[in-house]
Each structure stands twice: as structure tokens, then as C-alpha cells.
Design an enzyme around this catalytic site. Structure first.
Site, short mmCIF file in Angstrom:
data_model
loop_
_atom_site.label_atom_id
_atom_site.label_comp_id
_atom_site.label_asym_id
_atom_site.label_seq_id
_atom_site.Cartn_x
_atom_site.Cartn_y
_atom_site.Cartn_z
CE1 TYR A 175 40.20 -10.45 7.11
CE2 TYR A 175 38.74 -9.84 8.99
CZ TYR A 175 39.48 -9.45 7.56
OH TYR A 175 39.08 -8.20 7.35
CE1 TYR A 197 35.03 -1.46 6.13
CE2 TYR A 197 37.37 -1.22 6.12
CZ TYR A 197 36.10 -1.18 6.81
OH TYR A 197 35.94 -1.21 8.29
C1 LIG Z 1 34.92 -9.26 4.31
C2 LIG Z 1 35.19 -8.96 2.66
C3 LIG Z 1 36.24 -8.27 2.37
C4 LIG Z 1 35.11 -10.17 2.03
O1 LIG Z 1 35.18 -9.84 0.55
P1 LIG Z 1 34.37 -10.25 -0.37
O2 LIG Z 1 34.75 -10.20 -1.90
O3 LIG Z 1 32.73 -10.34 -0.14
O4 LIG Z 1 34.65 -12.26 -0.26
P2 LIG Z 1 34.91 -13.23 -1.38
O5 LIG Z 1 33.92 -13.48 -2.33
O6 LIG Z 1 36.69 -13.03 -1.47
O7 LIG Z 1 34.78 -14.58 -0.39
C5 LIG Z 1 35.77 -15.03 0.44
C6 LIG Z 1 34.83 -15.59 1.67
O8 LIG Z 1 34.34 -14.98 2.55
C7 LIG Z 1 33.29 -15.30 3.13
N1 LIG Z 1 32.00 -14.64 2.62
C8 LIG Z 1 31.83 -14.03 1.37
N2 LIG Z 1 30.49 -13.51 1.23
C9 LIG Z 1 30.01 -14.00 2.38
C10 LIG Z 1 28.45 -14.08 2.92
N3 LIG Z 1 27.69 -13.34 2.19
N4 LIG Z 1 28.34 -14.53 4.05
C11 LIG Z 1 29.07 -15.26 4.71
N5 LIG Z 1 30.55 -15.46 4.33
C12 LIG Z 1 30.69 -14.83 3.30
C13 LIG Z 1 33.16 -16.87 2.51
O9 LIG Z 1 33.98 -17.46 3.61
C14 LIG Z 1 33.84 -16.60 1.34
O10 LIG Z 1 34.48 -17.66 0.94
P3 LIG Z 1 33.74 -18.99 0.00
O11 LIG Z 1 32.95 -18.20 -1.17
O12 LIG Z 1 34.53 -19.95 -0.23
O13 LIG Z 1 32.62 -19.55 0.83
C15 LIG Z 1 33.90 -8.17 2.20
O14 LIG Z 1 32.76 -8.72 2.35
C16 LIG Z 1 33.69 -6.63 2.56
O15 LIG Z 1 34.35 -5.87 2.25
N6 LIG Z 1 32.84 -6.49 3.56
C17 LIG Z 1 32.56 -5.30 4.31
C18 LIG Z 1 33.70 -4.52 4.83
C19 LIG Z 1 34.43 -5.50 6.06
O16 LIG Z 1 33.82 -5.87 7.12
N7 LIG Z 1 35.69 -5.43 6.05
C20 LIG Z 1 36.42 -6.29 6.91
C21 LIG Z 1 36.71 -5.25 8.17
S1 LIG Z 1 37.54 -5.99 9.39
#
Ligand SMILES: CC(C)(COP(=O)(O)OP(=O)(O)OC[C@H]1O[C@@H](n2cnc3c(N)ncnc32)[C@H](O)[C@@H]1OP(=O)(O)O)[C@@H](O)C(=O)NCCC(=O)NCCS
Length: 179
Positions: free
Chosen positions: A143, A98
Site C-alpha cells: 500500500y 487477496y
Molecule cells: C498484499 C497482496 C495483495 C499483494 O499482491 P501481490 O500480487 O503479491 O503483489 P504484486 O506482485 O502486485 O506486488 C506489488 C508489490 O507488493 C509488494 N510485495 C509483493 N511481494 C512481496 C514480498 N514477497 N515481500 C515484500 N513485498 C512484496 C512489493 O512492494 C511489490 O512491488 P514490487 O514488485 O515493485 O517490489 C498479496 O500479497 C496478498 O494477497 N497477500 C495476502 C493477503 C493480504 O495480506 N491482503 C491484504 C489484507 S489488508
């Protein structure tokens, strides 16, 4: 942006873990679930006693990502019997990953996932798996981009709402066997 640091958490991080667990859960799920179900989940899952047991569990590890002394993301990994399903010693579960909403899209999730994969490889498992809500499209895409493949589904109850989680897996090379 200053460098992000990632470190393994200890019991002295309980308050930080509790705070970020609550905040990120609300940010992720409150808009699409009833306030009552969210509140009950938080009360049951993020109370100090339960979190302390999880932090002290010998087969679980928490990692915290910080920026300028602020905790901005966390990771929880489970091995062996700590896994919520698939209790295989050859598997590792990413139970929680998260990032605070204001830091999304800055590759902090990617940093934590890379760390999880590195730990999995060093631990000698050959599979990293996780459960993700089928409507959490952003996380699912994250993922998929990292080569996780859906292998099953299971039901998950958020209060009185029965939801479906996708189970996704990444097969990895067991580096312990290469040494
Ligand atoms: C899912 C999560 C962990 C990803 O972390 P993040 O730091 O935002 O993501 P990153 O910046 O590392 O991006 C990695 C990839 O995530 C995806 N991603 C990130 N932001 C996105 C958005 N706004 N919309 C769609 N995909 C997105 C993309 O595939 C991105 O790759 P790219 O930049 O090459 O397109 C984060 O968004 C999060 O904490 N979400 C809420 C909690 C959650 O859902 N956790 C998982 C529970 S199973």
C-alpha cells in the site's frame, strides 16, 4: 503466463468466493494466530448466508481475478453504509484484496488495486481507505508503494486476540466532477 481476467462477481460465484476467501485467509493468518481463532473467524465470516448477503448488498462489489478458469484472487469494495467504518459517501473501502499465495509477487495484487482505484475514480469518491493488520508487513509495503498513507489505527478482534489495524488512505481525484 496466460492473461489474467478480472470480472465483477455475482451471486452465482458464491462458491468460488467462499473457497478463495477461506483459502487466502488461512494462507495469510494461520501461521500467526491460534487454530481456534482462525476456525471461528472463518465460520463466522465466510459462511454461505453471510457471504450471500454481502454479494447482494447494493453498496458492495466483489471482483474475481482468474487464470485459465481458476479463481486466483479477489477484491471486495464497499461504498456508503456498507463501509465497515467511515460511512462517508465520498469514500470507498477496500475491505478485502487477496491473492492465492502461489500467485504472490506476480503483480496480480497490483492489477486488482489498479482496478479498485479506477472504480473509485469513476464512482466519484475522493478517498480510498482500508484497514490492514499492523503486522502484515508485506501488504503495508504494497500500500505504501501505491501512495496510501496511514491516518489512524483501530482495534480488531480475532477471536480472543485483540489486534491493531492501521487505517490507510489514498486521496484520489474525483473524476465524476471533471466530466
Ligand atoms: C498484499 C497482496 C495483495 C499483494 O499482491 P501481490 O500480487 O503479491 O503483489 P504484486 O506482485 O502486485 O506486488 C506489488 C508489490 O507488493 C509488494 N510485495 C509483493 N511481494 C512481496 C514480498 N514477497 N515481500 C515484500 N513485498 C512484496 C512489493 O512492494 C511489490 O512491488 P514490487 O514488485 O515493485 O517490489 C498479496 O500479497 C496478498 O494477497 N497477500 C495476502 C493477503 C493480504 O495480506 N491482503 C491484504 C489484507 S489488508
Amino acid at each position: 503466463m496466460n492473461p489474467i481476467t478480472i470480472r465483477r462477481a455475482t451471486i452465482s460465484d458464491l462458491e468460488s468466493i467462499q473457497e478463495i476467501s477461506r483459502q487466502t485467509f488461512i494462507e495469510t493468518f494461520a501461521a500467526v494466530n491460534t487454530p481456534e481463532n482462525i476456525e471461528n473467524y472463518i465460520l463466522e465470516n465466510f459462511d454461505s448466508q453471510k457471504l450471500a448477503l454481502e454479494i447482494n448488498h447494493p453498496e458492495s462489489v466483489f471482483y474475481l481475478a482468474s487464470l485459465d478458469n481458476e479463481t486466483i484472487a479477489y477484491l471486495k469494495l464497499n461504498f456508503g453504509t456498507a463501509q465497515t467504518e467511515i460511512h462517508s459517501p465520498q469514500a470507498m473501502e477496500i475491505q478485502r484484496i487477496y491473492v492465492l499465495r502461489k500467485f504472490h509477487g506476480k503483480k496480480i495484487g497490483q492489477l486488482l488495486l489498479n482496478e479498485a482505484i479506477r472504480i473509485g475514480q469513476k464512482s466519484g469518491v475522493n478517498s480510498i481507505w482500508l484497514g490492514v493488520w499492523e503486522k502484515n508487513y508485506k501488504a503495508i509495503q504494497f500500500y505504501i508503494n501505491n501512495d496510501f498513507i496511514e491516518f489512524d489505527k483501530h482495534s480488531f478482534s480475532l477471536g480472543n486476540d485483540v489486534q491493531t489495524d492501521l487505517l490507510m488512505e489514498l486521496r484520489i481525484i474525483n473524476q465524476a466532477n471533471l466530466l
